[in-house]
Design a protein around this motif. Structure first.
Motif, PDB file in Angstrom:
ATOM      1  N   UNK A   4       4.996   5.556   1.459  1.00 46.20           N
ATOM      2  CA  UNK A   4       5.360   6.886   1.967  1.00 46.20           C
ATOM      3  C   UNK A   4       6.113   6.784   3.287  1.00 46.20           C
ATOM      4  N   UNK A   5       5.682   5.874   4.134  1.00 46.29           N
ATOM      5  CA  UNK A   5       6.396   5.654   5.396  1.00 46.29           C
ATOM      6  C   UNK A   5       7.850   5.266   5.105  1.00 46.29           C
ATOM      7  N   UNK A  43       0.822  -1.225   0.000  1.00 49.69           N
ATOM      8  CA  UNK A  43       0.000   0.000   0.000  1.00 49.69           C
ATOM      9  C   UNK A  43       0.851   1.268   0.000  1.00 49.69           C
ATOM     10  N   UNK A  44       0.290   2.324  -0.569  1.00 46.02           N
ATOM     11  CA  UNK A  44       0.926   3.635  -0.602  1.00 46.02           C
ATOM     12  C   UNK A  44       1.232   4.128   0.816  1.00 46.02           C
ATOM     13  N   UNK A  45       0.394   3.762   1.774  1.00 44.60           N
ATOM     14  CA  UNK A  45       0.614   4.113   3.179  1.00 44.60           C
ATOM     15  C   UNK A  45       2.016   3.683   3.615  1.00 44.60           C
ATOM     16  N   UNK A  46       2.382   2.459   3.268  1.00 39.50           N
ATOM     17  CA  UNK A  46       3.706   1.940   3.637  1.00 39.50           C
ATOM     18  C   UNK A  46       4.807   2.539   2.763  1.00 39.50           C
TER      19      UNK A  46
END
Lengths: 332, 332
Positions: free
Chosen positions: A270-271, A265-268
C-alpha cells in the motif's frame, strides 16, 4: 530451504488437494492438474483456459470461476504444463462456442499451448483461438522468452476477457478484446530478494544485502539492471517511468495494479501504491480503478510490480462486472 | 533490512496514504491514523472498532466496510494505538446505539482501549462495551501479554460480529456474540523465519536454517518450543492437536482459517490446508466453511497459523452474510 511442504516432487499435486478441499465449488482434475469451474462447460459460452508453471498463485487457479477463467492448468513450479494437460482442459471447457487460450509469452508455454490447440482441432474439432500476453517492458528477450515476457497484465486480461465471455460474446470478439487489452497495457517489476524453487533447493539468483533487481521476471529472470537499494519513492519511479515511456496513458481512464511478488507485506504494498498513484497523477494519468495485493507472485520473492492499462469504456465496464473466484471477488 | 519504504518513521503514515489512494470508498483520518467507512456513522447501528499495532495487514484496516468493522485504528508497527486515537475512532462510529471495542489481548492494547472507553463515557456519553480476544492456545503468558494472546480468531470475530451489527442487533447482543465466538474458537501458529520491524532494522528473533518456532506469536514472541524443520504433515499435526486438545470441536460445524504469516506463498498455504483438513476429518471435525490466505500477518514472517471455530447456526449464517471490505468480500 524452509518451506511448508512434504516432498519436493509432491508440491503441486498436494497444492491441488488443498484447493479441492477448500473450494468444493471448483472441479479439480488431479490427473491432468486442472482447476475448472464445477458443473462443466456452459453451453454456448466461449471457454477460457489459461495456465502455466505453478508458483504464481493466485494466478491462474485462483482466478477460475464466474466472470473469469473456465479452467487453469498447473505445470510444475515455474515449468510449462504439457500439451496433454492443456488439451484436456480445452475439451473440458468446450461448450460449443470455441475456446480461448490465454498464454503468457514464455517459449515453453507458447509451444505447448500451440500443440494443444492443434490437437484439439484435429481430435475434437473444437475451435481454439490463442492470445499471447507480452506486457513486460523490462527487457526485449529474456531467459525462457523470445520477445517480451507476459506478467501482471495477465490478471487484468483474465478479468476483462472473462467478463466478456460471461456476457455471451463470441470467440472472435473475445479473442480480439484480449489482443486489444494486451496492446493497451504494460508492466514492470522488481525484486528485493530471490525465490527458491522447491526442486532446486537453493535461491534462483543471488542479490547482495544492499542490492535489488529492476525489471526482474516472475521466475527470477534477470531484469534491466541490478542497483543499490533505494527508497519506495525511487523504486516507484523506476517502475512507472519505463511504463509511461513505452505507451501514452494520458487521455483515457487507467486500471492500475500494484502487485506483490509474494514475500512483501501488504503494509509495504500500500505504501508503494501511494507512491505510484502520486507519480501517475503528476504525469497526467487518471487512475479509474486499482488493485493492490498479491495477484501474480514468484513464490516467496520480496518485491513488487506495477501494471497500467489504458482502458476503453468497454474494458472498464467489463472490469466492474461481477467476478466470483477464490482470488478475485466482487459484485457477485 | 530490505523493505519497500522511505523512512522508517513514516511507514504507517505512508501506508495510510496508499490506502486512501486505493480505496476512495473509505475515510482515512491521517491525524489519528484511523481507517473508517465513508459516509460517517450509521444512525441506530452499533459501531464496531478494532485496532492495534500495524504490521498485521489486512487486519484491521483491510476489514473496514459493510458487514465488518466501522473503524480500525493503526498504531506504529507492533505498537498499540494511543487512547486518543481510540477515543476519536469511538466518536467517529457512534450512531447512537453504542460502540463495541474488539481488543486483542496484549497488555498495551487492553490498557489503551480501556482508557479510551472511559474517556468516551466521560466526555461524550457514548456507551462502550469491550471484548478481549484471547484464542492462542500456544502459551499461557507471553511477552506483552498476561493470559493467552489474541490472534487469528480476531478475523472471524470481526466478520461474524460485524454482520450481527449490520443486521441491527443491539450492543449487548453484539458484545455477547463476540464473547461467545471468542469462547468457541482456538488458534495456534508457527514460524519458519522471523520478521523485521522497520524501526528495529534487524530480525525480531533468530532461527537457525534447520529450525522452526511452534506456537509463535504474531509479533514474533516465543512459542511453545523451537524444533527441527518438519514436513507439512507434521507441522499440521503440531498446530491442530493442541487446538483439539483445548476444546471439543466435534458435533458442530467448524469454520477453519489457514492463515499465512505474510511471507509464505499461497502454494504452500493451500498445501497446508490440505493437510489440516485431512487431519480434522480424521478427528471427527466437520469443516463447514474455510478461509485460506494471508489475513492476520506478521510483516514478512514465513509461517502459518490455524484457527478453528465451533460455530453455532447463528454464527454460520452471520459468516455467510455479505461483506464488502478490501480484505474480505463476498455476497455483496
Amino acid at each position: 530451504m524452509k518451506k511448508l511442504i512434504n516432498g519436493v516432487d509432491d508440491v503441486v499435486a498436494e497444492f491441488l488437494l488443498g484447493v479441492a478441499a477448500a473450494h468444493p465449488e471448483l472441479h479439480v482434475d488431479h490427473e491432468h492438474r486442472i482447476i475448472a469451474r464445477g458443473g462443466g462447460a456452459k453451453p454456448g459460452k466461449v471457454g477460457i483456459v489459461s495456465g502455466g508453471g505453478s508458483g504464481h498463485e493466485p494466478l491462474h487457479g485462483g482466478f477460475v470461476g464466474t466472470g473469469m477463467l473456465d479452467a487453469a492448468v498447473a505445470g510444475q513450479v515455474f515449468t510449462s504444463p504439457t500439451p496433454d494437460q492443456l488439451l484436456e482442459a480445452t475439451r473440458l471447457v468446450d461448450g460449443g462456442a470455441g475456446v480461448l487460450h490465454l498464454v503468457k509469452n514464455y517459449t515453453g508455454d507458447v509451444m505447448n499451448f500451440e500443440m494443444a490447440a492443434e490437437l484439439a482441432a484435429a481430435e475434437t474439432g473444437v475451435e481454439v483461438e490463442s492470445v499471447i500476453i507480452d506486457d513486460d517492458v523490462a527487457v526485449q528477450d529474456s531467459l525462457y522468452t523470445a520477445g517480451r515476457r507476459g506478467v501482471g497484465l495477465t490478471v487484468l486480461i483474465e478479468k476483462i476477457v472473462g467478463a466478456a465471455a460471461e456476457e455471451g460474446r463470441d470467440l472472435a470478439a473475445v479473442a480480439q478484446l484480449a489482443r486489444d487489452v494486451n496492446a493497451s497495457g504494460r508492466s514492470m517489476g522488481m525484486a528485493l530478494t530471490s525465490c527458491t524453487v522447491p526442486a532446486a533447493g537453493k535461491p534462483t539468483f543471488e542479490l547482495a544485502d544492499d542490492e535489488m533487481e529492476l525489471g526482474v521476471g516472475i521466475h527470477g529472470e534477470p531484469g534491466r539492471k541490478r542497483v543499490k537499494l533505494a527508497s519506495a519513492k525511487e523504486v516507484a519511479a523506476s517502475l512507472v517511468e519505463p511504463i509511461l515511456a513505452d505507451l501514452d496513458f494520458t487521455g483515457a481512464p487507467a486500471i492500475v495494479m500494484l502487485n506483490g511478488m509474494g514475500g512483501t507485506p501488504l503494509l509495504e504494498l500500500y505504501l508503494m501504491y501511494g507512491e505510484v498513484s502520486k507519480l501517475l497523477a503528476e504525469r497526467g494519468v487518471t487512475v479509474a480503478r486499482c488493485l493492490v495485493g498479491n495477484y501474480i507472485t514468484s513464490l516467496e520473492m520480496a518485491g513488487c510490480s506495477v501494471t497500467v492499462l489504458r482502458a476503453s469504456d468497454d474494458m472498464l465496464a467489463l472490469w466492474d462486472a461481477p467476478v466470483n473466484t477464490p482470488g478475485l471477488r466482487w459484485g457477485a
